[in-house]
Design a protein around this motif. Structure first.
Motif, PDB file in Angstrom:
ATOM      1  N   ILE A 496       0.905  -1.151  -0.019  1.00 40.19           N
ATOM      2  CA  ILE A 496       0.126   0.033   0.069  1.00 40.19           C
ATOM      3  C   ILE A 496       0.863   1.128   0.101  1.00 40.19           C
ATOM      4  O   ILE A 496       0.729   2.042  -0.507  1.00 40.19           O
ATOM      5  N   TYR A 497       1.861   1.124   0.727  1.00 38.06           N
ATOM      6  CA  TYR A 497       3.004   2.459   0.860  1.00 38.06           C
ATOM      7  C   TYR A 497       3.455   2.912  -0.545  1.00 38.06           C
ATOM      8  O   TYR A 497       3.498   3.752  -1.012  1.00 38.06           O
ATOM      9  N   CYS A 498       3.710   1.642  -1.320  1.00 39.17           N
ATOM     10  CA  CYS A 498       4.236   1.867  -2.607  1.00 39.17           C
ATOM     11  C   CYS A 498       3.116   2.295  -3.534  1.00 39.17           C
ATOM     12  O   CYS A 498       3.603   3.054  -4.472  1.00 39.17           O
ATOM     13  N   ARG A 499       2.035   1.712  -3.222  1.00 40.19           N
ATOM     14  CA  ARG A 499       0.947   2.243  -4.294  1.00 40.19           C
ATOM     15  C   ARG A 499       0.733   3.897  -4.111  1.00 40.19           C
ATOM     16  O   ARG A 499       0.402   4.586  -4.989  1.00 40.19           O
ATOM     17  N   LEU A 500       0.915   4.199  -3.032  1.00 39.84           N
ATOM     18  CA  LEU A 500       0.893   6.026  -2.554  1.00 39.84           C
ATOM     19  C   LEU A 500       2.006   6.549  -2.892  1.00 39.84           C
ATOM     20  O   LEU A 500       2.144   7.686  -2.855  1.00 39.84           O
ATOM     21  N   GLY A 501       3.129   5.824  -3.170  1.00 47.44           N
ATOM     22  CA  GLY A 501       4.250   6.446  -3.741  1.00 47.44           C
ATOM     23  C   GLY A 501       5.362   6.710  -2.549  1.00 47.44           C
ATOM     24  O   GLY A 501       6.207   7.725  -2.717  1.00 47.44           O
ATOM     25  N   ALA A 502       5.166   6.245  -1.323  1.00 52.02           N
ATOM     26  CA  ALA A 502       6.002   6.369  -0.198  1.00 52.02           C
ATOM     27  C   ALA A 502       7.122   5.238  -0.027  1.00 52.02           C
ATOM     28  O   ALA A 502       6.528   3.990   0.174  1.00 52.02           O
ATOM     29  N   PHE A 503       8.175   5.309  -0.442  1.00 53.99           N
ATOM     30  CA  PHE A 503       9.045   4.126  -0.282  1.00 53.99           C
ATOM     31  C   PHE A 503       9.877   4.261   1.134  1.00 53.99           C
ATOM     32  O   PHE A 503      10.114   3.046   1.341  1.00 53.99           O
ATOM     33  N   GLU A 504      10.230   5.126   1.672  1.00 47.06           N
ATOM     34  CA  GLU A 504      10.769   5.246   3.010  1.00 47.06           C
ATOM     35  C   GLU A 504      10.438   4.176   4.045  1.00 47.06           C
ATOM     36  O   GLU A 504      11.195   3.549   4.474  1.00 47.06           O
ATOM     37  N   PRO A 816       1.824   9.616  -6.707  1.00 43.84           N
ATOM     38  CA  PRO A 816       3.013   9.133  -7.266  1.00 43.84           C
ATOM     39  C   PRO A 816       3.278   9.151  -8.689  1.00 43.84           C
ATOM     40  O   PRO A 816       4.656   9.200  -8.928  1.00 43.84           O
ATOM     41  N   ASN A 817       2.481   9.469  -9.659  1.00 43.47           N
ATOM     42  CA  ASN A 817       2.928   9.440 -11.210  1.00 43.47           C
ATOM     43  C   ASN A 817       3.675  10.541 -11.109  1.00 43.47           C
ATOM     44  O   ASN A 817       4.611  10.619 -12.140  1.00 43.47           O
ATOM     45  N   LEU A 818       3.649  11.608 -10.576  1.00 37.94           N
ATOM     46  CA  LEU A 818       4.472  12.670 -10.896  1.00 37.94           C
ATOM     47  C   LEU A 818       5.681  12.562 -10.372  1.00 37.94           C
ATOM     48  O   LEU A 818       6.954  13.128 -10.958  1.00 37.94           O
ATOM     49  N   LEU A 819       6.054  11.797  -9.165  1.00 41.16           N
ATOM     50  CA  LEU A 819       7.258  11.392  -8.900  1.00 41.16           C
ATOM     51  C   LEU A 819       7.954  10.218  -9.756  1.00 41.16           C
ATOM     52  O   LEU A 819       9.042  10.609 -10.138  1.00 41.16           O
ATOM     53  N   GLU A 820       7.479   9.624 -10.259  1.00 38.66           N
ATOM     54  CA  GLU A 820       7.774   8.531 -11.211  1.00 38.66           C
ATOM     55  C   GLU A 820       8.504   9.319 -12.642  1.00 38.66           C
ATOM     56  O   GLU A 820       9.320   9.137 -13.030  1.00 38.66           O
ATOM     57  N   ASN A 821       7.554  10.333 -13.172  1.00 36.95           N
ATOM     58  CA  ASN A 821       7.704  11.290 -13.959  1.00 36.95           C
ATOM     59  C   ASN A 821       9.084  12.016 -13.919  1.00 36.95           C
ATOM     60  O   ASN A 821      10.178  12.074 -14.643  1.00 36.95           O
ATOM     61  N   LEU A 822       9.279  12.608 -12.694  1.00 42.85           N
ATOM     62  CA  LEU A 822      10.483  13.134 -12.310  1.00 42.85           C
ATOM     63  C   LEU A 822      11.774  12.362 -12.378  1.00 42.85           C
ATOM     64  O   LEU A 822      12.745  12.817 -12.776  1.00 42.85           O
ATOM     65  N   VAL A 823      11.425  10.991 -11.994  1.00 42.40           N
ATOM     66  CA  VAL A 823      12.649  10.186 -11.962  1.00 42.40           C
ATOM     67  C   VAL A 823      12.854  10.009 -13.507  1.00 42.40           C
ATOM     68  O   VAL A 823      14.250   9.743 -13.541  1.00 42.40           O
ATOM     69  N   PHE A 824      11.937   9.640 -14.091  1.00 43.99           N
ATOM     70  CA  PHE A 824      12.290   9.620 -15.672  1.00 43.99           C
ATOM     71  C   PHE A 824      12.961  10.873 -16.242  1.00 43.99           C
ATOM     72  O   PHE A 824      13.682  10.537 -17.186  1.00 43.99           O
ATOM     73  N   PHE A 825      12.615  11.994 -15.724  1.00 44.91           N
ATOM     74  CA  PHE A 825      13.062  13.210 -16.235  1.00 44.91           C
ATOM     75  C   PHE A 825      14.717  12.977 -15.877  1.00 44.91           C
ATOM     76  O   PHE A 825      15.456  13.579 -17.004  1.00 44.91           O
ATOM     77  N   VAL A 826      15.053  12.903 -14.735  1.00 43.87           N
ATOM     78  CA  VAL A 826      16.358  12.672 -14.276  1.00 43.87           C
ATOM     79  C   VAL A 826      17.292  11.824 -15.327  1.00 43.87           C
ATOM     80  O   VAL A 826      18.375  12.196 -15.765  1.00 43.87           O
TER      81      VAL A 826
END
Length: 953
Positions: A496-504, A816-826
């Motif tokens: 569930i944390y991963c689905r919400l984009g929180a990996f810590e 979380p999709n915005l976070l994934e997009n940022l990672v792809f941008f980097v």
């Protein structure tokens, strides 16, 4: 040696040096010094010293043992074989050295040499185990032979003859030798002969495992389709133990086979080799009824006979002939079964198999009937009736699980579902009373109530109820506080944390699961799938390392298992170990982790082309090589590791597994080709010979650009098939396989950016080969590429904009999709920089040549070709864009820090004080995780910005 054992390597080296001053030819001291050097990171010195001793071909035991230890630490087992080959030549009658040589060959899998070494040993010391080592090595040659035919016509028949020789001379001593004979006959498909061995005098040696002979006979009867024997033997074994499920299955299979063949017993003689045979449904029904009658006299209750009756009903129904045999109503039988075994946790899993015998119209009635027999008591009018002891609690839990399985909860309205969630949590908290004396490592009796409540909330979340997912986390964190060893709580939290984009929070949860050995392959995907894609680069690096350490050590460990199996004569285990090793080597997860780990290392370490080249060299990467076994990829993920009580139509199906493997393989292909294309960049930037030279095509760089172009075509093809796959719009169950990052990669534009970057490489290469003079067309093409790349990267950045966490109507929503997009941008900007760096290495020499011409001609201005200004504009725009993204990230950090979470109220649920505490914890964890992600992404982009600044030619 003592210093080495205690890990004091420096002292060990000093002591060895002292000894060597007095006795400079003391081999053993040299090797011990080498071990010290190896352990302090001086591999080259250690190797040189070791080879110095090895060249003298020592025969003293100390030196040999020490060298073996050293070579093993160097991961060079092949050097041990050379050592002992030399020793055996010098001391030809040493049993010890010969057996060391045999084991050294076993470590490197040299089966032919093992066979010869085994026979050499047997000649020196005629002991049976040595002879059979040699036989086993023949079987290993047959297993590893590429040619099936060779295995059946040469290796196995030779092994069979070797064993037959021992049988004729009456020299068979141990059980392991009979096992080996059986194994050879089975692989040769000589089932009749194998059966004779097991049933004959040799079979009497098979004693170490319970029913070892019977199981082997049964396997051979099945292979030979001798159903009368199968039936009689399983019948006999069930009379001995009426709780052994596998024999019920064989008994039923054989009865129905005999009915279909209209088999009748031969007159005047035994039914079969194994005695009486049942060959009609009447006999089977009578036999099962007798088992149930017998069970009632037994001292402990047995589940087998009752479940066998349900199994028989199921098979008869399948054949369309149940009613004639009056076996009873499945609903009534399951009810009786529940009354007898309902307080055992296994009752649910037993009945789960047979629920499809119930008509769906009877579900609610069946559940009510079960509830009526559970002793529950309510303290006051209108209150929920609770169990008085653990037994009643287990019974009630079984009914709740069955309700979920029969889809009763799924059919409810939202309001009803919330009421059920509250009831389940009330029962969960009440059940904690019974577990007060439980140890920290034990699970609470009522944990399943909490899990079921979370499953119901997940249903609501999927139906669009945003608050439900936060309540899931709250309840799970509460559950974990009472039952800190519950792996199901942890696994659900991770998902569930991963689905919400929180990996810590996930990293800590996963490490507390304490995954062992093979689990790094089966559940490791939970970690490696999300770490990098959610911007936790350090954690991603660490989780890849964990997994890789396991996969690499598997090679070494398996060799040790095989050696132990030889020593103890456990021959039948050896092919299993080999199969296990192959299964891990061709693991999908292993290939993914290898690829992602290298891409990650390049992202984190390689800032400019020189360091890119160094990084690629240190990984021994080359664009021509592909080390992924595409044809044999094995999906070893455990997709059912999370409990699920969903009905069949909502659960993970075979189709889901197949599609998920297909998707994972496509994504892996895209990633692997990207990695190989990046690794090809440094190979192009070496000086190029003039275009009239003949040599280039043979071995020079032009073949390198062909490799790049061919990889680019393959990448295009992989991307196309990925897009086609995604058109199916597959929805996996919420706790099924997590989808790959492929959809995001296509939709946010990273894919188009990265592909066009590699096309740009091809154009720049062409410019490099043809020179600047007559290349106006290429220059224009390059200029246009630069322009469209900046546009595409800007688009990609626009898809990263927006709040990562927003508070809406008192609820939190994460993106979380915005976070994934940022990672792809980097990642994309990094590839853009490596490509720019290549452009830079091509354009610099051109520029300095032009400036030399300018000086020669003493002209004030030589017209600069347009490609220079194109490149300069491009780099400037990259710099501006990257600065903008860094500013955007700073903004995100400020927003995340300022986000006040206290105001959140979870509507629809009356939160207890207890729950409020956990809700706050959960939200803080998510907030902190996003903050961490944004920081790591920002740090990495700052490095990239520094690199861009160095690029201006």
């Amino acid at each position: 040696a003592d210093y080495l054992d205690n890990g004091n390597n420096k002292m060990a080296i000093q002591q060895a040096d002292k000894l060597l001053k007095k006795h400079k030819d003391l081999h053993c001291a040299k090797v011990l010094k080498a071990i010290g050097l190896q352990r302090t990171g001086k591999q080259d010195e250690a190797y040189a010293l070791a080879q110095e001793v090895a060249a003298l071909e020592p025969t003293d035991d100390n030196s040999l043992q020490a060298l073996t230890i050293l070579y093993r630490e160097m991961h060079r087992p092949e050097l041990v074989t050379k050592l002992y080959e030399a020793a055996v030549k010098k001391v030809p009658n040493s049993e010890e050295y010969h057996s060391h040589l045999f084991m050294a060959y076993a470590r490197v899998g040299e089966y032919k040499k093992m066979q010869q070494a085994g026979m050499a040993l047997y000649k020196i010391v005629p002991k049976n185990p040595y002879y059979f080592w040699s036989v086993m090595s023949l079987i290993m040659q047959s297993i590893s032979a590429q040619d099936e035919n060779l295995s059946k016509t040469m290796f196995l028949p030779l092994a069979e003859r070797m064993v037959e020789k021992m049988v004729k001379e009456d020299k068979i001593e141990a059980e392991a030798e009979v096992e080996l004979y059986y194994m050879i006959l089975e692989r040769l498909e000589k089932y009749k002969e194998a059966l004779d061995v097991v049933r004959g005098k040799l079979g009497e040696k098979l004693t170490s495992e319970l029913q070892s002979r019977e199981n082997k006979c049964m396997a051979m009867y099945k292979k030979l389709c001798r159903w009368p024997e199968c039936n009689a033997l399983s019948r006999r074994l069930l009379l001995k133990n009426s709780d052994d499920w596998q024999f019920y299955i064989t008994y039923f299979d054989s009865v129905f086979q005999l009915i279909d063949e209209s088999w009748t017993p031969p007159p005047e003689e035994e039914h079969s080799l194994e005695g009486e045979v049942h060959y009609s449904i009447e006999q089977a029904v009578k036999f099962i009824e007798e088992r149930i009658t017998e069970e009632s006299k037994s001292s402990r209750p047995l589940r087998g006979p009752y479940l066998a009756k349900l199994e028989l009903i199921r098979r008869l129904r399948y054949r369309g002939c149940n009613d004639e045999y009056k076996l009873g109503d499945p609903e009534e039988l399951m009810f009786q079964y529940f009354k007898k075994f309902g307080d055992k946790p296994c009752c649910f899993t037993d009945l789960k198999v047979f629920v499809d015998l119930l008509p769906s119209s009877q579900y609610t009635k069946f559940i009510s009937q079960l509830l009526e027999v559970i002793p529950l008591s309510a303290t006051a009018e209108g209150e929920i009736a609770l169990p008085a002891d653990i037994k009643a609690l287990q019974q009630h839990l079984c009914v709740v699980q069955l309700s979920r399985l029969l889809g009763i909860y799924h059919a409810m309205e939202k309001k009803q579902k919330l009421t059920v969630v509250q009831e389940l949590m009330l029962r969960y908290r009440h059940g904690l009373e019974f577990g007060k004396s439980c140890l920290k490592t034990e699970l609470q009796f009522s944990d399943h109530y909490c899990l079921l409540a979370v499953h119901l909330l997940l249903d609501l979340w999927l139906e669009g109820e945003e608050t439900a997912v936060w309540q899931c986390l709250t309840l799970l964190e509460e559950g974990l506080s009472h039952s800190p060893s519950n792996a199901q709580f942890k696994l659900l939290l991770i998902r569930i944390y991963c689905r919400l984009g929180a990996f810590e929070p996930v990293a800590e949860l996963y490490s507390s699961l304490d995954a062992k050995h093979i689990q790094h392959d089966t559940i490791g995907y939970l970690l490696t799938r999300y770490a990098e894609s959610l911007g936790h680069y350090a954690a991603a690096s660490q989780s890849c390392n964990f997994a890789l350490r396991f996969f690499h050590s598997n090679q070494k460990d398996t060799s040790e298992y095989i050696i132990q199996a030889y020593k103890y004569g456990a021959f039948e285990k050896i092919p299993e170990f080999i199969a296990f090793r192959n299964r891990l080597n061709s693991s999908l997860h292993f290939a993914q982790v290898r690829t992602e780990r290298m891409l990650l290392d390049l992202l984190l370490e390689a800032n400019i082309s020189t360091s890119l080249e160094e990084s690629i060299k240190s990984m021994s990467l080359s664009p021509e090589e592909d080390d992924i076994p595409w044809k044999d990829l094995r999906d070893n993920r455990d997709l059912t590791v999370l409990f699920s009580w969903d009905p069949k139509d909502r659960d993970i199906s075979e189709e889901h597994r197949k599609l998920s493997l297909e998707e994972e393989t496509m994504w892996l292909r895209i990633r692997s080709l990207t990695l190989r294309l990046v690794s090809g960049l440094p190979t192009l930037s070496h000086t190029i010979q003039p275009k009239n030279s003949e040599k280039t095509a043979e071995n020079g760089v032009s073949s390198k650009i062909d490799t790049i172009r061919s990889l680019l075509q393959q990448l295009e093809a992989a991307v196309d098939s990925g897009k086609k796959f995604l058109e199916q719009k597959i929805q996996y169950p919420v706790l099924g396989p997590p989808p790959t990052r492929m959809a995001g990669f296509f939709s946010n534009g990273s894919c188009q950016c990265q592909t066009s970057l590699f096309y740009l490489v091809s154009d720049i290469y062409e410019l490099d080969t043809n020179g600047l003079e007559d290349s106006a067309e290429i220059q224009e093409r390059i200029g246009n590429s630069f322009k469209s790349l900046v546009e595409r990267l800007t688009d990609l950045f626009n898809k990263c904009k927006g709040d990562l966490i927003e508070v809406r109507d008192g609820t939190l929503k994460t993106h979380p999709n915005l976070l994934e997009n940022l990672v792809f941008f980097v990642e994309t900007i990094s590839i853009a920089l490596w490509v720019s760096s290549y452009c830079d290495s091509v354009l610099r020499p051109f520029k300095s040549n032009l400036q030399k011409k300018k000086k020669k001609k003493k002209e004030s201005s030589v017209a600069m070709p347009p490609v220079f200004s194109h490149f300069l504009d491009y780099v400037t725009e990259l710099q501006t864009l990257t600065s903008n993204v860094i500013d955007h990230i700073k903004g995100l950090e400020i927003i995340l820090t300022a986000l006040k979470l206290e105001e959140l109220s979870l509507k629809d649920t009356l939160l207890l004080q207890e729950e409020k505490k956990f809700t706050k914890t959960v939200q803080e964890k998510v907030q902190s995780s996003y903050h961490h992600s944004v920081q790591e992404i920002g740090e990495l982009l700052k490095k990239r910005l520094d690199t861009i600044k160095k690029l201006k030619i």
